[in-house]
Design a protein around this motif. Structure first.
Motif, PDB file in Angstrom:
ATOM      1  N   LEU A 337       0.841  -1.202   0.000  1.00  0.00           N
ATOM      2  CA  LEU A 337       0.000   0.000   0.000  1.00  0.00           C
ATOM      3  C   LEU A 337       0.875   1.251   0.000  1.00  0.00           C
ATOM      4  CD1 LEU A 337      -3.119   0.596   2.276  1.00  0.00           C
ATOM      5  CD2 LEU A 337      -1.380   2.348   2.030  1.00  0.00           C
ATOM      6  N   MET A 338       1.899   1.243   0.827  1.00  0.00           N
ATOM      7  CA  MET A 338       2.778   2.410   0.935  1.00  0.00           C
ATOM      8  C   MET A 338       3.600   2.617  -0.334  1.00  0.00           C
ATOM      9  SD  MET A 338       5.895   3.061   3.628  1.00  0.00           S
ATOM     10  CE  MET A 338       6.940   1.884   2.741  1.00  0.00           C
ATOM     11  N   THR A 339       4.257   1.563  -0.813  1.00  0.00           N
ATOM     12  CA  THR A 339       5.095   1.722  -2.012  1.00  0.00           C
ATOM     13  C   THR A 339       4.236   2.058  -3.230  1.00  0.00           C
ATOM     14  OG1 THR A 339       5.034  -0.662  -2.486  1.00  0.00           O
ATOM     15  CG2 THR A 339       6.849   0.147  -1.127  1.00  0.00           C
ATOM     16  N   HIS A 340       3.050   1.466  -3.304  1.00  0.00           N
ATOM     17  CA  HIS A 340       2.148   1.770  -4.419  1.00  0.00           C
ATOM     18  C   HIS A 340       1.754   3.238  -4.414  1.00  0.00           C
ATOM     19  CE1 HIS A 340      -2.000   2.132  -6.122  1.00  0.00           C
ATOM     20  NE2 HIS A 340      -1.421   1.487  -7.108  1.00  0.00           N
ATOM     21  N   ALA A 341       1.562   3.809  -3.236  1.00  0.00           N
ATOM     22  CA  ALA A 341       1.235   5.234  -3.155  1.00  0.00           C
ATOM     23  C   ALA A 341       2.350   6.071  -3.771  1.00  0.00           C
ATOM     24  CB  ALA A 341       1.004   5.637  -1.697  1.00  0.00           C
ATOM     25  N   PHE A 342       3.592   5.665  -3.557  1.00  0.00           N
ATOM     26  CA  PHE A 342       4.726   6.411  -4.106  1.00  0.00           C
ATOM     27  C   PHE A 342       4.750   6.358  -5.637  1.00  0.00           C
ATOM     28  CE2 PHE A 342       7.179   5.207   0.001  1.00  0.00           C
ATOM     29  CZ  PHE A 342       6.526   6.205   0.693  1.00  0.00           C
ATOM     30  N   PHE A 343       4.793   5.132  -6.179  1.00  0.00           N
ATOM     31  CA  PHE A 343       5.002   5.045  -7.628  1.00  0.00           C
ATOM     32  C   PHE A 343       3.736   5.323  -8.428  1.00  0.00           C
ATOM     33  CE2 PHE A 343       4.692   0.392  -6.490  1.00  0.00           C
ATOM     34  CZ  PHE A 343       3.556   0.060  -7.217  1.00  0.00           C
ATOM     35  N   LYS A 344       2.558   5.068  -7.867  1.00  0.00           N
ATOM     36  CA  LYS A 344       1.353   5.373  -8.635  1.00  0.00           C
ATOM     37  C   LYS A 344       1.065   6.870  -8.615  1.00  0.00           C
ATOM     38  CE  LYS A 344      -0.417   2.874 -10.625  1.00  0.00           C
ATOM     39  NZ  LYS A 344      -1.426   1.897 -10.310  1.00  0.00           N
ATOM     40  N   ALA A 345       1.316   7.545  -7.502  1.00  0.00           N
ATOM     41  CA  ALA A 345       1.199   9.004  -7.492  1.00  0.00           C
ATOM     42  C   ALA A 345       2.178   9.606  -8.487  1.00  0.00           C
ATOM     43  CB  ALA A 345       1.460   9.549  -6.089  1.00  0.00           C
ATOM     44  N   LEU A 346       3.395   9.055  -8.545  1.00  0.00           N
ATOM     45  CA  LEU A 346       4.394   9.528  -9.512  1.00  0.00           C
ATOM     46  C   LEU A 346       3.881   9.369 -10.937  1.00  0.00           C
ATOM     47  CD1 LEU A 346       7.246  10.425 -10.374  1.00  0.00           C
ATOM     48  CD2 LEU A 346       7.969   8.030 -10.143  1.00  0.00           C
ATOM     49  N   LEU A 347       3.323   8.216 -11.258  1.00  0.00           N
ATOM     50  CA  LEU A 347       2.849   7.959 -12.619  1.00  0.00           C
ATOM     51  C   LEU A 347       1.687   8.875 -12.989  1.00  0.00           C
ATOM     52  CD1 LEU A 347       3.103   4.071 -12.697  1.00  0.00           C
ATOM     53  CD2 LEU A 347       4.439   5.675 -14.067  1.00  0.00           C
ATOM     54  N   PHE A 348       0.772   9.088 -12.066  1.00  0.00           N
ATOM     55  CA  PHE A 348      -0.358   9.961 -12.372  1.00  0.00           C
ATOM     56  C   PHE A 348       0.086  11.413 -12.528  1.00  0.00           C
ATOM     57  CE2 PHE A 348      -3.623   6.745 -11.221  1.00  0.00           C
ATOM     58  CZ  PHE A 348      -4.500   6.990 -12.262  1.00  0.00           C
ATOM     59  N   LEU A 349       0.970  11.877 -11.659  1.00  0.00           N
ATOM     60  CA  LEU A 349       1.442  13.248 -11.801  1.00  0.00           C
ATOM     61  C   LEU A 349       2.235  13.411 -13.099  1.00  0.00           C
ATOM     62  CD1 LEU A 349       2.520  14.281  -8.186  1.00  0.00           C
ATOM     63  CD2 LEU A 349       0.309  14.536  -9.328  1.00  0.00           C
ATOM     64  N   ALA A 350       3.038  12.419 -13.430  1.00  0.00           N
ATOM     65  CA  ALA A 350       3.786  12.487 -14.691  1.00  0.00           C
ATOM     66  C   ALA A 350       2.833  12.456 -15.881  1.00  0.00           C
ATOM     67  CB  ALA A 350       4.773  11.322 -14.774  1.00  0.00           C
ATOM     68  N   SER A 351       1.765  11.678 -15.778  1.00  0.00           N
ATOM     69  CA  SER A 351       0.776  11.677 -16.867  1.00  0.00           C
ATOM     70  C   SER A 351       0.112  13.041 -16.979  1.00  0.00           C
ATOM     71  CB  SER A 351      -0.268  10.585 -16.638  1.00  0.00           C
ATOM     72  OG  SER A 351      -1.145  10.910 -15.576  1.00  0.00           O
TER      73      SER A 351
END
Length: 614
Positions: A337-351
Motif C-alpha cells: 500500500l505504501m510503495t504503491h502510493a509512491f510510484f502510482k502518485a508519480l505515474l499519475f502526476l507524470a501523466s
C-alpha cells in the motif's frame, strides 16, 4: 503526540477558508491556503512520526479523547483518535503524498475555472481521510469513509459543465454507496452482537463471544468486505474507477491512486480480528483480489487513454493488496500500500505533465517521441513504471510485491500465487506498452515541458521514493497486526524472487518486441478475428458495465416507467374522481326552471313508492 488532532484541523481550516471565499480569492492565495494547510498537516505528521520512534507510547498505542459525540441510552460514541503503527503508516501516506500532489496541483490547475473550489474539495478530502485513519471507533471511521465518498463525487465531477463528467461522478457515488450500505449493515451487526463500535473493544470482545466461523461474525465480516470492495474498486464493484478519470489528473493521483482506494485495504487490516474469526470470508478476500488483479491487467493491456491504463493498473495493484490480506500477509499488504502510493502518485502526476504538455491530449497513440521533449516526465515514467512492474532490486515495488508472492506461496495458496505471477507479467507488458508508445517512435504532436518548483519537486521526490529508497521505509506494524506465515524465507524465497524478477523482465522484453518499431506483429494480431473480439471485450473491461446495465439499470428504468402510472395511486384517486363526477351530474340538474323541479319531485315520489311497493 498531543498535537495529533492538528493533522485534520489544518485541512479543515483550509476547506472552510476556501469554501467561504466563494471563489473571490486570487489563485496565489488559494494555492497558499490549499497547499499550506496540507503542508502543515504533513509537518505535524512528521513530528509525530519522530516522537513515535524516539519515545514510543506505552504499548505502542497513543489515544486522544477530544469530546463526547453521542450518548443515547446504551449507545455512547466519542470523537477519539487512535494512533498505532498501522494508523501512523497511513497517516504518513495521506499527508505526505497528499502534500506533494497538492503542490503539483497548484501548478497543474493554474488558469482553470474553480481554482479555489478545487482546493476546498481536496482539503475536505484530506480532512475526511485523516478522520477515517485515526478514528478509534467504527462510527467515526464511517464518518470519514462517507466524507471521502462525497469528495470523490465532487472532484470526479469537477468539470461539471460536461455531462459525461457528471455521469462519471454519479456512477462512482452510486456504486460506492452499494458498498457503504453493506458496511453499515456490518456496523449494525457488530453493535447489536457486541454492544460497542470501539475498534479495540471489538477486537477484544469478538474472540470471547464468537467461535471461528460463527454465522453472525461471518455476516459482519462479509458486510465489511462489501464496503471494502466498493471503496477499493474490487470485483464486483470495480466499474466506477476507470470512469473516475474524468476528474482533473491530480485528483486521480490523490483519490484514485494513493489514498482513497486503499481505504478498503486499511479497513480490513484495522478489523483483522473480525476476519480471522471468519476464515471463509478471509479466503474470499484473497480470491477477490486475485481475480481482480488479472482481469484488470487484461483490461489495461488494450486501453488507449493514458489515465485509464493507470486506473486499471490501480485496480490490479489493489487486487495484490487484497490477495495479501486473504493469505494472512498483513504486513506485506500495508507495505505494498505504501510503495504503491509512491510510484502510482508519480505515474499519475507524470501523466498530468504529459497531458498538459500535449495540449490535453490523452490518447497514447497520438503522442510518440516525447522522451526528448519531456525528460523529467520520461524519467518519472521509467522509474514509476519499473516500480509498478516490480523490476528486481532497484525499485520499491519489487520488494513489496515479492513479499506478497512469497506469503501466498508459504501459506499454501498456489492458485493465488499463479494469479499474482500472471498479474506481474501483465503489469510489465501494459506498463511498458504505454511507455514505448507514448515516449518512443515518431512524434505526432508538439509538446512543451512543464517547469517550476511546484512541477518538478513532487516528481523528483516521488522518483526517489519509488526506487529501493522507498523500500527502506519499513511500516512499524510489529504488535499491531498478526504475524505472517512466511517470514523465514530461505532458498525457496530466493527462487521465487528470481522467478518473479524473470517474469517482470520477460514482460518488458515482450513489450519492446511488440510496441517498438513498426508494430506489424501486434497490428496483425489485433486485426485478426480473435484479436478484434478480445480487444473489444477487454477494452470494455470484460463487459461488466453492459451486464450491470441489463441486470440492474434497465429493470429499474422499466419499474420507473410502470410506476409512473402507479396503479395503487390510481385506485386511491378513484374516490375523488367519483365524487367529482357525482358533483358534476347533480350540478347539471340545477336549471332554475320550476317545471323541472316539479317533475323531479314527482319522479322522486314515484321512485320511492316503487321501492316501498317492491
Amino acid at each position: 503526540m498531543n498535537l495529533l488532532f492538528l493533522t485534520f484541523v489544518f485541512p479543515l481550516i483550509g476547506y472552510v477558508l476556501m469554501a467561504f471565499s466563494r471563489g473571490r480569492t486570487s489563485e496565489n492565495l488559494a494555492a497558499i491556503i490549499g497547499v499550506g494547510s496540507v503542508g502543515l498537516s504533513a509537518l505535524t505528521t512528521a513530528w509525530i512520526i519522530w516522537q513515535f520512534n524516539v519515545a514510543p507510547p506505552e504499548g505502542g498505542v497513543f489515544t486522544q479523547h477530544l469530546w463526547q459525540w453521542l450518548d443515547v441510552a446504551d449507545f455512547s460514541v466519542a470523537v477519539g483518535l487512535h494512533l498505532d503503527g498501522l494508523a501512523l503508516t497511513m497517516l504518513g501516506v495521506v499527508t505526505g503524498v497528499g502534500f506533494l500532489i497538492h503542490l503539483f496541483a497548484s501548478w497543474y490547475m493554474r488558469g482553470e475555472e474553480g481554482y479555489s473550489r478545487f482546493f476546498a474539495y481536496t482539503n475536505l478530502f484530506i480532512f475526511s481521510m485523516v478522520l477515517l485513519v485515526l478514528g478509534d471507533n467504527l462510527l467515526l471511521l464511517y464518518f470519514g469513509w462517507e466524507g471521502v465518498g462525497v469528495c470523490s463525487y465532487l472532484l470526479i465531477g469537477f468539470y461539471y459543465k460536461e455531462r459525461k463528467n457528471g455521469n462519471a461522478a454519479l456512477k462512482a457515488f452510486v456504486v460506492t454507496r452499494v458498498g457503504d450500505v453493506l458496511m453499515a449493515f456490518g456496523l449494525f451487526i457488530l453493535f447489536v452482537q457486541l454492544g460497542t463500535l470501539n475498534i479495540q473493544e471489538l477486537l477484544t470482545l469478538a474472540p470471547q463471544k464468537f467461535a471461528s466461523g460463527d454465522l453472525w461474525i461471518s455476516l459482519a465480516a462479509l458486510a465489511l468486505l462489501g464496503g471494502a470492495v466498493g471503496k477499493s474498486a474490487q470485483l464486483p464493484l470495480q466499474t466506477w474507477l476507470a470512469d473516475a478519470m474524468a476528474g482533473p489528473t491530480p485528483v486521480s493521483a490523490l483519490i484514485h491512486a494513493a489514498t482513497m482506494v486503499t481505504a478498503g485495504v486499511y479497513l480490513i487490516a484495522r478489523t483483522h480480528g473480525i476476519f480471522l474469526l471468519a476464515p471463509e470470508v478471509l479466503e474470499l478476500v484473497g480470491i477477490v483480489g486475485g481475480v481482480t488483479l488479472v482481469l484488470a491487467g487484461f483490461a489495461a493491456l488494450v486501453q488507449t487513454d493514458i489515465k485509464r491504463i493507470l486506473a486499471y493498473s490501480t485496480m490490479s495493484q489493489i487486487g495484490y493488496m487484497f490477495l495479501a490480506l486473504g493469505v494472512g500477509a498483513w504486513d506485506a499488504a500495508i507495505f505494498h500500500l505504501m510503495t504503491h502510493a509512491f510510484f502510482k502518485a508519480l505515474l499519475f502526476l507524470a501523466s498530468g505533465s504529459v497531458i498538459n504538455a500535449c495540449h490535453h491530449e490523452q490518447n497514447i497513440f497520438k503522442m510518440g517521441g516525447l522522451w526528448k521533449k519531456l525528460p523529467l516526465a520520461y524519467v518519472s515514467f521509467i522509474v514509476g513504471g519499473s516500480a509498478l512492474a516490480a523490476l528486481p532490486l532497484i525499485t520499491a515495488g519489487f520488494y513489496s510485491k515479492d513479499e506478497i508472492l512469497w506469503e501466498a506461496f508459504a501459506s499454501g495458496h498456489g492458485g493465488l500465487l499463479y494469479a499474482g505471477l500472471a498479474g506481474a507479467f501483465l503489469t510489465s507488458l501494459y506498463t511498458f506498452r504505454l511507455i514505448f508508445i507514448a515516449f518512443h517512435g515518431d512524434a505526432k504532436t508538439d509538446a512543451h515541458a512543464g517547469s517550476g518548483l511546484a512541477h518538478n519537486l513532487p516528481l523528483i521526490v516521488l522518483i526517489i521514493l519509488s526506487t529501493f529508497v522507498g523500500a527502506l521505509i519499513v511500516p512499524p506494524l510489529a504488535g499491531v497486526l498478526p504475524e505472517s506465515v512466511g517470514h523465514a524465507g530461505g532458498a525457496a524465497k530466493h527462487s521465487l524472487e528470481i522467478a518473479s524478477g524473470a517474469i517482470a523482465l520477460a514482460g518488458i522484453v515482450l513489450a519492446a518486441m511488440l510496441f517498438l518499431g513498426k508494430r506489424s506483429l501486434v497490428t496483425a494480431l489485433a486485426q485478426s478475428a480473435p484479436g478484434r473480439l478480445l480487444s473489444a471485450w477487454w477494452f470494455a473491461a470484460w463487459g461488466f458495465d453492459w451486464l450491470y446495465d441489463k441486470v440492474f439499470v434497465q429493470p429499474y428504468l422499466l419499474m420507473c416507467r410502470l410506476l409512473g402510472r402507479d396503479p395503487v395511486d390510481a385506485s386511491f384517486g378513484l374516490v375523488p374522481r367519483l365524487a367529482r363526477g357525482g358533483h358534476g351530474s347533480l350540478s347539471r340538474s340545477q336549471t332554475g326552471q320550476l317545471r323541472w323541479y316539479a317533475l323531479s319531485i314527482v319522479g322522486g315520489a314515484v321512485l320511492l313508492l316503487g321501492v316501498v311497493l317492491l
